[in-house]
Design a protein around this motif. Structure first.
Motif, PDB file in Angstrom:
ATOM      1  N   VAL A   1       2.715 -17.200 -11.402  1.00 42.48           N
ATOM      2  CA  VAL A   1       2.331 -15.801 -11.603  1.00 42.48           C
ATOM      3  C   VAL A   1       2.918 -14.961 -10.473  1.00 42.48           C
ATOM      4  CG1 VAL A   1       0.408 -14.169 -11.719  1.00 42.48           C
ATOM      5  CG2 VAL A   1       0.233 -16.374 -12.896  1.00 42.48           C
ATOM      6  N   ASP A   2       2.744 -15.401  -9.228  1.00 38.75           N
ATOM      7  CA  ASP A   2       3.287 -14.661  -8.079  1.00 38.75           C
ATOM      8  C   ASP A   2       4.807 -14.530  -8.171  1.00 38.75           C
ATOM      9  OD1 ASP A   2       0.850 -14.168  -6.918  1.00 38.75           O
ATOM     10  OD2 ASP A   2       1.022 -15.741  -5.401  1.00 38.75           O
ATOM     11  N   LEU A  29       6.960  -0.042  -5.636  1.00 44.33           N
ATOM     12  CA  LEU A  29       7.373  -1.404  -5.988  1.00 44.33           C
ATOM     13  C   LEU A  29       7.922  -2.134  -4.770  1.00 44.33           C
ATOM     14  CD1 LEU A  29       9.079  -0.773  -9.456  1.00 44.33           C
ATOM     15  CD2 LEU A  29       6.704  -1.377  -8.980  1.00 44.33           C
ATOM     16  N   SER A  30       8.712  -1.454  -3.959  1.00 43.11           N
ATOM     17  CA  SER A  30       9.241  -2.068  -2.733  1.00 43.11           C
ATOM     18  C   SER A  30       8.117  -2.427  -1.777  1.00 43.11           C
ATOM     19  CB  SER A  30      10.214  -1.114  -2.031  1.00 43.11           C
ATOM     20  OG  SER A  30      11.374  -0.929  -2.798  1.00 43.11           O
ATOM     21  N   GLN A  31       7.151  -1.534  -1.638  1.00 41.52           N
ATOM     22  CA  GLN A  31       6.021  -1.796  -0.745  1.00 41.52           C
ATOM     23  C   GLN A  31       5.216  -3.002  -1.223  1.00 41.52           C
ATOM     24  OE1 GLN A  31       3.787   1.843  -0.451  1.00 41.52           O
ATOM     25  NE2 GLN A  31       5.503   2.955   0.452  1.00 41.52           N
ATOM     26  N   ILE A  90       3.668  -8.736  -0.881  1.00 40.92           N
ATOM     27  CA  ILE A  90       3.513 -10.067  -1.494  1.00 40.92           C
ATOM     28  C   ILE A  90       4.384 -11.088  -0.794  1.00 40.92           C
ATOM     29  CG2 ILE A  90       3.979 -11.421  -3.590  1.00 40.92           C
ATOM     30  CD1 ILE A  90       2.998  -8.979  -5.196  1.00 40.92           C
ATOM     31  N   THR A  91       5.593 -10.682  -0.438  1.00 44.75           N
ATOM     32  CA  THR A  91       6.534 -11.605   0.224  1.00 44.75           C
ATOM     33  C   THR A  91       6.058 -11.993   1.620  1.00 44.75           C
ATOM     34  OG1 THR A  91       8.359 -10.666  -1.031  1.00 44.75           O
ATOM     35  CG2 THR A  91       8.921 -11.886   0.965  1.00 44.75           C
ATOM     36  N   ASN A  92       5.446 -11.045   2.324  1.00 42.93           N
ATOM     37  CA  ASN A  92       5.089 -11.276   3.731  1.00 42.93           C
ATOM     38  C   ASN A  92       3.638 -11.593   4.001  1.00 42.93           C
ATOM     39  OD1 ASN A  92       7.761 -10.767   4.632  1.00 42.93           O
ATOM     40  ND2 ASN A  92       7.390  -8.578   4.341  1.00 42.93           N
ATOM     41  N   ARG A  93       2.800 -11.605   2.970  1.00 45.66           N
ATOM     42  CA  ARG A  93       1.375 -11.841   3.236  1.00 45.66           C
ATOM     43  C   ARG A  93       1.141 -13.256   3.717  1.00 45.66           C
ATOM     44  NH1 ARG A  93      -1.097 -11.561  -2.833  1.00 45.66           N
ATOM     45  NH2 ARG A  93       0.084 -13.294  -3.663  1.00 45.66           N
ATOM     46  N   ILE A  94       0.117 -13.389   4.511  1.00 45.73           N
ATOM     47  CA  ILE A  94      -0.252 -14.693   5.066  1.00 45.73           C
ATOM     48  C   ILE A  94      -1.203 -15.350   4.080  1.00 45.73           C
ATOM     49  CG2 ILE A  94      -1.386 -15.887   6.976  1.00 45.73           C
ATOM     50  CD1 ILE A  94      -0.564 -13.486   8.729  1.00 45.73           C
ATOM     51  N   ASP A  95      -0.871 -16.556   3.660  1.00 42.95           N
ATOM     52  CA  ASP A  95      -1.711 -17.280   2.682  1.00 42.95           C
ATOM     53  C   ASP A  95      -2.846 -17.974   3.347  1.00 42.95           C
ATOM     54  OD1 ASP A  95      -0.298 -16.724   0.187  1.00 42.95           O
ATOM     55  OD2 ASP A  95       1.339 -17.777   1.165  1.00 42.95           O
TER      56      ASP A  95
END
Length: 106
Positions: free
Chosen positions: A69-70, A94-96, A101-106
């Motif tokens: 999904v991600d 969309l860029s934000q 999503i790309t940089n979030r800490i899981d």
């Protein structure tokens, strides 16, 4: 075989329940948008987060992983960015979101 049938039937019941829950959340969300108080603002955030949770769980019940999904979300964001979607033109949303999503800490 009987146990497998029970699991399939239970999964179908859960999927139907999630679909109904999502419809209720969206209906409540639309009602909340007509209100202007701080209480409504908190409730709007609750509705949005609930819908996202239900959609992730529904995807998992339908056989998709959270990662799939991600990844699909990221692909769609990139397509929208490249196509200069209206939302992207009006504030780079969309860029934000893609960066988040790309940089979030899981």
């Amino acid at each position: 075989m009987n146990n497998k049938r029970v699991n399939v039937m239970a999964n179908i019941k859960i999927i139907e329940g999630l679909k109904a829950q999502l419809l209720c959340i969206i209906g409540e969300f639309f009602k909340l948008l007509t209100k202007g108080s701080n209480i409504a603002q908190n409730s709007i955030l609750e509705s949005l987060s609930s819908a996202i949770i239900v959609l992730y769980v529904l995807a998992e019940r339908l056989g998709y992983s959270f990662k799939e999904v991600d990844d699909t979300i990221r692909e769609k964001l990139i397509m929208g960015i490249k196509a200069e979607d209206e939302i992207e033109k009006e504030g780079k949303s969309l860029s934000q979101l893609n960066d988040y999503i790309t940089n979030r800490i899981d």
